[in-house]
Write an enzyme that holds these catalytic residues in place. Structure first.
Site, PDB file in Angstrom:
ATOM      1  N   CYS A  90      42.002  41.013  44.617  1.00 37.64           N
ATOM      2  CA  CYS A  90      43.465  41.058  44.546  1.00 37.64           C
ATOM      3  C   CYS A  90      44.024  41.200  45.955  1.00 37.64           C
ATOM      4  O   CYS A  90      43.861  42.242  46.593  1.00 37.64           O
ATOM      5  CB  CYS A  90      43.887  42.249  43.683  1.00 37.64           C
ATOM      6  SG  CYS A  90      45.673  42.426  43.569  1.00 37.64           S
ATOM      7  N   CYS A 116      46.972  34.552  46.686  1.00 39.55           N
ATOM      8  CA  CYS A 116      46.925  35.359  45.460  1.00 39.55           C
ATOM      9  C   CYS A 116      45.813  34.759  44.614  1.00 39.55           C
ATOM     10  O   CYS A 116      45.718  33.532  44.491  1.00 39.55           O
ATOM     11  CB  CYS A 116      48.261  35.290  44.725  1.00 39.55           C
ATOM     12  SG  CYS A 116      48.202  35.946  43.045  1.00 39.55           S
TER      13      CYS A 116
END
Ligand code: DGL
Length: 288
Positions: free
Chosen positions: A95, A206
């Site tokens: 992440c 992302c």
């Protein structure tokens, strides 16, 4: 006076290994806010097929992209502790938002435990660009994070970096909406302006975005290079496992286990789309 008897000489522990051998067979824990980190898990699976993997999707708290940084930092600390308590020999932060906001604090909480973290591929993008302009697609929190600012200052000072938050993309991937006219329009809204401004390299900042890559590439066109750092993360994990003597001891293909803090049935339905043949998703032990 007689001297007191000398204490018995204790044999030193016989060549205690730095790491118990059994640990090599323990899983590597991988986590993300939701299912986006599967793009990293996929790269790890390809590079290190013998490593048992435990994937933790914090679906009950996704998306992270717009939440207050303190909330994300607290969640990340809980999830890493959960993976460690589950016996994971190493962890992967799949992440970018967590990396950008709190990787230094997380490493400080677990000295000696290998933690590999994804970050936007700003450095290779700065080396690849011909136009001198690169685009970074990421969550709002990553775009505003000290981690991304540091990366750009260190590796991309000589190029123009256009950062672009992409609200709605993560939710789209979490729903399994990877294609179609609506998804194409949502992608075009953030990709076209970067291309029109001259960016010839786009960084997927992302881990959800690689699932939109075919649409992103279609919108951006053939002159634009799209970068996903997941394979580099897998390589770094392999290096770390070897350096710590933690590589899986057997050459057999290893299991992948999926946990979620959300609804296992609902998460499982999208998981089947993103990871065909995945086993049933389990509820995060001790809730989430
Ligand atoms: N996939 C994560 C990232 O790489 C988090 C996205 C989100 O939950 O907003 O940033």
């Amino acid at each position: 006076m007689t001297a007191p008897p000398a204490p018995p000489i204790r044999e030193p522990a016989v060549s205690a290994p730095a790491v118990p051998p059994a640990l090599g067979g323990a899983p590597v824990g991988v986590f993300d806010s939701g299912l986006g980190g599967l793009s990293v898990l996929r790269a790890i699976r390809t590079a290190l097929p013998h490593e048992p993997l435990l994937y933790l999707a914090d679906s009950a708290h996704a998306p992270y992209g717009d939440k207050p940084p303190t909330v994300i930092q607290a969640r990340a600390a809980v999830l890493l502790q959960t993976l460690r308590a589950a016996g994971c020999k190493a962890a992967v932060v799949a992440c970018n938002t967590v990396t950008g906001l709190s990787i230094q604090a997380l490493r400080a909480q677990h000295p000696g435990w290998p933690i590999v973290a994804i970050e936007p591929a700003v450095k290779p993008a700065a080396q690849l660009t011909h136009s001198g302009i690169i685009g970074v697609l990421a969550t709002r929190n990553t775009v505003c994070s000290p981690g991304l600012a540091r990366l750009i200052a260190t590796h991309a000072a000589q190029v123009r970096v256009l950062t672009q938050a992409c609200p709605g993309w993560v939710e789209r991937v979490e729903r399994g909406e990877l294609d179609g006219p609506d998804t194409e329009a949502a992608v075009a809204a953030f990709v076209r302006p970067l291309c029109d401004a001259g960016a010839d390299v786009l960084v997927l900042g992302c881990t959800h975005y690689p699932f939109l890559r075919p649409v992103i590439e279609r919108v951006a066109g053939p002159r634009v290079t799209v970068l996903d750092p997941a394979p580099a993360v897998a390589r770094e994990l392999g290096r770390q496992l070897h350096a710590h003597g933690l590589a899986a001891p057997t050459p057999a293909a290893a299991a992948v286990t999926f946990w979620t803090s959300g609804d296992p049935a609902q998460v499982g339905r999208v998981l089947q789309r993103l990871w065909p043949g995945a086993p049933a998703v389990l509820a995060l032990p001790g809730a989430g």
